[in-house]
Design a protein around this motif. Structure first.
Motif, PDB file in Angstrom:
ATOM      1  N   UNK A   1       5.247  -6.214   1.222  1.00 11.69           N
ATOM      2  CA  UNK A   1       6.004  -7.463   1.235  1.00 11.69           C
ATOM      3  C   UNK A   1       5.951  -8.144   2.595  1.00 11.69           C
ATOM      4  N   UNK A   2       5.504  -7.398   3.596  1.00  6.85           N
ATOM      5  CA  UNK A   2       5.537  -7.928   4.964  1.00  6.85           C
ATOM      6  C   UNK A   2       4.464  -8.992   5.178  1.00  6.85           C
ATOM      7  N   UNK A   3       4.703  -9.837   6.159  1.00  2.37           N
ATOM      8  CA  UNK A   3       3.699 -10.824   6.544  1.00  2.37           C
ATOM      9  C   UNK A   3       2.594 -10.170   7.365  1.00  2.37           C
ATOM     10  N   UNK A   4       2.959  -9.091   8.016  1.00  4.61           N
ATOM     11  CA  UNK A   4       1.967  -8.372   8.817  1.00  4.61           C
ATOM     12  C   UNK A   4       2.268  -6.881   8.747  1.00  4.61           C
ATOM     13  N   UNK A   5       1.233  -6.095   8.458  1.00  9.77           N
ATOM     14  CA  UNK A   5       1.402  -4.643   8.428  1.00  9.77           C
ATOM     15  C   UNK A   5       0.666  -4.043   9.617  1.00  9.77           C
ATOM     16  N   UNK A   6       1.356  -3.221  10.367  1.00  9.35           N
ATOM     17  CA  UNK A   6       0.751  -2.528  11.503  1.00  9.35           C
ATOM     18  C   UNK A   6       0.654  -1.048  11.128  1.00  9.35           C
ATOM     19  N   UNK A   7      -0.535  -0.595  10.754  1.00  6.28           N
ATOM     20  CA  UNK A   7      -0.666   0.796  10.264  1.00  6.28           C
ATOM     21  C   UNK A   7      -0.628   1.812  11.403  1.00  6.28           C
ATOM     22  N   UNK A   8       0.498   2.464  11.530  1.00  5.91           N
ATOM     23  CA  UNK A   8       0.705   3.418  12.622  1.00  5.91           C
ATOM     24  C   UNK A   8       0.085   4.766  12.301  1.00  5.91           C
ATOM     25  N   UNK A   9      -0.241   5.493  13.349  1.00  8.05           N
ATOM     26  CA  UNK A   9      -0.551   6.908  13.156  1.00  8.05           C
ATOM     27  C   UNK A   9       0.761   7.623  12.855  1.00  8.05           C
ATOM     28  N   UNK A  10       0.782   8.570  11.927  1.00  8.89           N
ATOM     29  CA  UNK A  10       2.044   9.253  11.611  1.00  8.89           C
ATOM     30  C   UNK A  10       2.657   9.875  12.855  1.00  8.89           C
ATOM     31  N   UNK A  11       3.955   9.716  12.989  1.00  3.84           N
ATOM     32  CA  UNK A  11       4.669  10.334  14.110  1.00  3.84           C
ATOM     33  C   UNK A  11       4.605   9.553  15.405  1.00  3.84           C
TER      34      UNK A  11
END
Lengths: 240, 732
Positions: free
Chosen positions: B279-289
């Motif tokens: 749903x976000x306008x921008x997704x920032x795919x983080x490394x887990x943790x």
């Protein structure tokens, strides 16, 4: 060039029910999907039949991915019967089980249906569900059945009715009080449940109704409008 | 109606009347010719209650009408005396649940899980009455037993263990805060047992602990999403698997489109393309943790760019800590492109209404660090206690239980009492729950349906469904003192009993004084003088408006002492257990939650938002890894950790973070009724026993695994297999 915007062309009729789905609010949570099941006694399938594509939903949430990681976007879109003014499903039914009612609803008469499947084949939105087998309601699950909605046996086609039973209740109540139906008074189960209030239902013949105002928004689109089906479900695109 | 059936109903009604006069409440009947109270066939009534599908505490309205079920009884008619006959019984039945418009949490709306919870009431696999184990423990063979005998036997067992070691009676429950929780707590105290422990992957312990350490707040902070303009959410799938999905989805809708000229902008950083990320306008795919490192970088960049207008309100030690971080190392840890990260932070800082919302939908060993960092960033932005910011939680009308050390409690237990907890499912194998259940002297369960852990019980004293009895629930998040209340408006279907009443009966059997508090007794001290209890019951609860006298909220100012100490603000790297090349990331299913709703067929058949799977939940694999290992969607794969392995279907997810294997919870129940038993696999089973150190909560995202293709499979059932739209607006 289709604009997607709704125009008021049929004001002679008392109501012309329509829906707006704001995709900028929709989260794809599927509360609407389960609300529809609960309201309309939609049968549950089972894993074996589901694997053969035999799952009944009157409303589904389409999800599509766009782009490559990390720039992936997801599009969720609730899709239900579009209650087309020029519904392709209606003229092909050999027994008139599906027809257009005076309020613009595309209605299914279950006890006329003989299961030819012509209507489903002709629906570009694939929103019709066929009962491939008699539904099972193990005791005491029948207690949850909504008595306002008839149960459908195997061999019968079914679909979204815009919760016609709710429309009738409100209209009868308004008639009894000699008053018009208020804007927002009718809420199909999906609209009622939506946490983000992404769905709005109302009378497209009333230019002041919320649904009419939203249907005239610059973000308004309709599904496959170019086919000339004249859908009464309007989608407001995600703002970018 | 057939004449024969008419007379059968009539005779059943008469039998019910006789039974009632004898003082037995079981199967009280609604007479056909004289409707009970106001129940008129075909007429609907709406009664307020509370949804218990998750601990959010959404107030609901139940649509009640007359219904009919088949019951069996021994015939009393002369011609068929002694034979079993089937009769139709008329009774008040719940047809649908909807949100209660007067309720502060649901606001008249309800999620998929809440809608489906009526199916747990009318589930065909509910236990019909008390059961006693008849075979070897764990074999799940039981025989019916009377309540009187069951209470006597359970009291006797508990009394013996109490006399020898009361501190080794372990009461294990869920994370709710309701009349049932309060009764368990009171019972434990009365018999001298330790306070009940919580066994859940959704207790939000990290969020509570961080609020306590950074802000000196007790409870879960309330994020004013509606009035924010730009939100950066980190690690919290707040529209799906987080604290209060309905409440936050309502706020999200308003945030996006309810204001003229203002459309809220959402940037979301998470190691999974959740429905919030979608749903976000921008997704920032983080490394887990790496949430803590990400938020430390956000704070540092805001300070560097002078976009932290209230930096002066932040304790000097904390500011120094932010300024002392190695920014390049922080950014590298997140796995996000530096330019993109800086741009996202600058957008946040330049907004007129910025808000950082952080949580631990996936729990890591450093989750508390991450959320503390988010509170510090909110301090810099002037968001603490401000509109569009983060508001202090109101005093909880019922304090939730918060001790998550269930594995420790169970390992030493001589008696185990299970209520609304299924540790054999929720805990990894490495927690040795099965061993604890095997060696305990006595295991008692209050399950309504036989689940994985109840299968190991010696006695099951089934509870009423929450819709069958009186209930008060304190919502998990609220900025005002709130309580949602439900009355008893449908008769219990079976020979079950409310847990507080069962506990009172057990206490009486043990010669212990214990009287559970009623909803009224809990609520009345909190009510304004002009708000009578009858109004609260009629409206389904209350929340104290600002104009009404309410319990004072905790200090809205951050506790300088707590945050000024460098020891309380550090960014530790997340630790991972095992040596596999992939990180396993189990998550709360938007439908099946933590697996406690897997026995509801509406939810099993509601397509998973990520994979469109029904009746099955796959592991999500990124396309690059899949190609490298030759895995296609639908193949069976093996996930192997240091403590075990599971076989699951694969789904090649276009948005999966490379190297991360995400999987929704819900599959893998050994016992949970016909719709869930023996279906799918449970990723929690193979987790390492790693904990978040500040809370003791199970770190659900801390396990490394290996991934191996097994071969083609048939277990992935997709409602819609297409991931890509053929053309704009193309149908499926």
């Amino acid at each position: 060039m289709p604009t997607g915007k709704e125009t008021h062309t049929d004001q002679a009729k008392p109501h012309r029910w329509g829906m707006v789905v704001d995709l900028d609010r929709c989260t794809g949570c599927e509360a609407c999907v389960v609300a529809c099941h609960a309201e309309n006694n939609i049968a549950v399938s089972n894993p074996e039949e589901a694997a053969r594509g035999r799952v009944n939903h009157w409303l589904r949430v389409d999800r599509y991915y766009e782009g490559q990681f990390p720039d992936v976007k997801v599009k969720y879109r609730p899709v239900l019967c579009q209650h087309c003014d020029e519904a392709p499903c209606e003229p092909v039914c050999p027994v008139n089980a599906t027809y257009h009612n005076p309020e613009g609803l595309n209605v299914q008469v279950y006890n006329r249906c003989v299961g030819t499947f012509y209507c489903a084949n002709n629906c570009p939105y694939t929103v019709r569900s066929f009962n491939w087998f008699d539904p099972q309601w193990p005791e005491p699950m029948q207690l949850q059945h909504n008595p306002d909605v008839s149960l459908r046996p195997g061999g019968v086609m079914e679909k979204c009715t815009f919760c016609i039973q709710r429309i009738k209740r409100v209209e009868e109540s308004a008639d009894a009080g000699s008053r018009p139906v208020a804007d927002g008074e009718v809420q199909p189960a999906c609209v009622q449940s939506c946490p983000a209030e992404a769905m709005v239902f109302g009378d497209l013949n009333d230019p002041d109704s919320k649904v009419s105002r939203l249907a005239g928004d610059g973000r308004a689109t309709k599904l496959m409008e170019e086919l000339g089906t004249k859908p009464k479900v309007v989608y407001l695109d995600r703002a970018r | 109606m057939e004449r024969r059936n008419f007379f059968k109903i009539l005779s059943t009604a008469s039998a019910g009347a006789v039974a009632t006069s004898c003082g037995t409440s079981t199967d009280a009947l609604i007479p056909l010719l004289v409707p009970e109270q106001d129940l008129i066939p075909g007429v609907e009534y709406w009664h307020p209650s509370v949804c218990t599908a998750c601990p959010s505490g959404c107030g609901v309205l139940a649509r009640v009408m007359d219904g009919e079920r088949i019951i069996e009884r021994i015939s009393v008619e002369r011609s068929t005396a002694g034979k079993t006959e089937k009769l139709r019984q008329r009774l008040a039945a719940i047809k649908k649940l909807e949100g209660n418009p007067l309720d502060h949490v649901s606001g008249g709306r309800l999620c998929a899980r809440g809608q489906a919870s009526v199916q747990s009431l009318y589930n065909p696999d509910r236990l019909r009455g008390p059961m006693k184990r008849s075979g070897v423990r764990g074999e799940a063979t039981f025989q019916p037993i009377s309540w009187k005998q069951a209470i006597a036997e359970a009291s006797d067992q508990l009394l013996k263990i109490k006399a020898e070691a009361a501190d080794r009676i372990a009461i294990v429950t869920g994370p709710g805060a309701n009349t049932r929780t309060l009764a368990l707590r009171g019972f434990a105290k009365a018999i001298g047992a330790p306070e009940p422990v919580v066994c859940s992957v959704a207790s939000w312990a990290a969020e509570r602990k961080a609020a306590e350490l950074a802000l000196n707040w007790q409870g879960l902070p309330f994020y004013d999403v509606t009035n924010a303009r730009h939100i950066l959410s980190v690690g919290a799938d707040f529209l799906g698997g987080w604290i209060s999905p309905v409440h936050y989805a309502r706020q999200f809708g308003a945030f996006r489109q309810a204001r003229t000229e203002i459309r809220g902008y959402l940037a979301h950083a998470e190691s999974r393309l959740s429905i919030t990320a979608s749903a976000a306008d921008q997704w920032l795919p983080l490394k887990p943790g790496s949430e803590a490192q990400f938020l430390a970088a956000v704070g540092r960049i805001l300070l560097d760019l002078n976009l932290a207008p209230k930096a002066s309100s932040v304790p000097a030690g904390v500011l120094a800590a932010f300024r002392g971080f190695d920014l390049a190392a922080l950014i590298a840890a997140t796995g996000i492109d530096e330019r993109r990260l800086r741009q996202a932070v600058e957008q946040l800082g330049r907004s007129e209404g910025p808000l950082v919302l952080a949580g631990a939908s996936s729990i890591h060993t450093n989750s508390v660090d991450a959320i503390i960092a988010s509170h510090c960033v909110n301090m810099m932005l002037g968001n603490i206690g401000a509109p569009g910011g983060i508001l202090p939680p109101a005093k909880a009308a019922i304090e939730p239980l918060t001790n998550p050390r269930f594995a420790e409690a169970l390992s030493q237990a001589r008696a185990i009492i299970l209520d609304e907890a299924n540790p054999l499912y929720t805990a990894p194998k490495s927690a040795h729950i099965k061993e604890a259940l095997t060696k305990a002297g006595f295991v008692l369960s209050f399950a309504t349906t036989l689940d994985d852990s109840a299968a190991w019980a010696d006695l099951i004293l089934p509870a009423h469904h929450s819709l069958e009895g009186e209930l008060a629930v304190a919502p998990s998040t609220a900025s005002r003192v709130s309580l949602a209340v439900g009355g008893a408006f449908v008769q219990p279907l079976y020979e079950t009993q409310a847990v507080p009443a069962t506990l009172a009966a057990l206490a009486a059997g043990m010669n212990v004084t214990f009287q559970p508090a009623t909803a009224k007794e809990i609520a009345e001290p909190l009510l304004p003088k002009d708000l009578p209890w009858e109004t609260v019951v009629r409206e389904g609860g209350f929340h104290a408006d600002p104009g009404l006298p309410s319990v004072p909220a905790p200090k809205s100012k951050p506790a300088a002492k707590a945050v000024s100490s460098p020891a309380t603000f550090s960014v530790n790297p997340a630790k991972f257990e095992g040596d596999g090349p992939f990180l396993l990331q189990p998550y709360l299913s938007p439908q099946l939650h933590d697996g406690s709703l897997s026995n509801l067929p509406w939810l099993q058949e509601c397509p998973d938002p990520a994979s469109s799977a029904v009746w099955s939940l796959p592991v999500e694999i990124d396309p690059v890894t899949a190609q490298k290992l030759g895995i296609a969607s639908g193949d069976n794969v093996k996930l192997e950790s240091a403590t075990g392995s599971i076989t699951v279907p694969a789904y090649i997810h276009p948005g999966a973070v490379p190297g991360v294997l995400s999987m929704a919870l819900g599959g893998g129940h050994q016992h949970f009724g016909r719709y869930a038993s023996g279906r799918g696999a449970n990723p929690l089973e193979i987790l390492a026993l790693a904990h978040e150190p500040a809370t003791g909560d199970l770190a659900t995202g801390a396990t490394r695994v290996r991934l191996t293709r097994i071969g083609p499979g048939k277990d992935l059932i997709q409602y819609s297999a297409e991931d890509k739209e053929e053309r704009p607006h193309a149908h499926r």
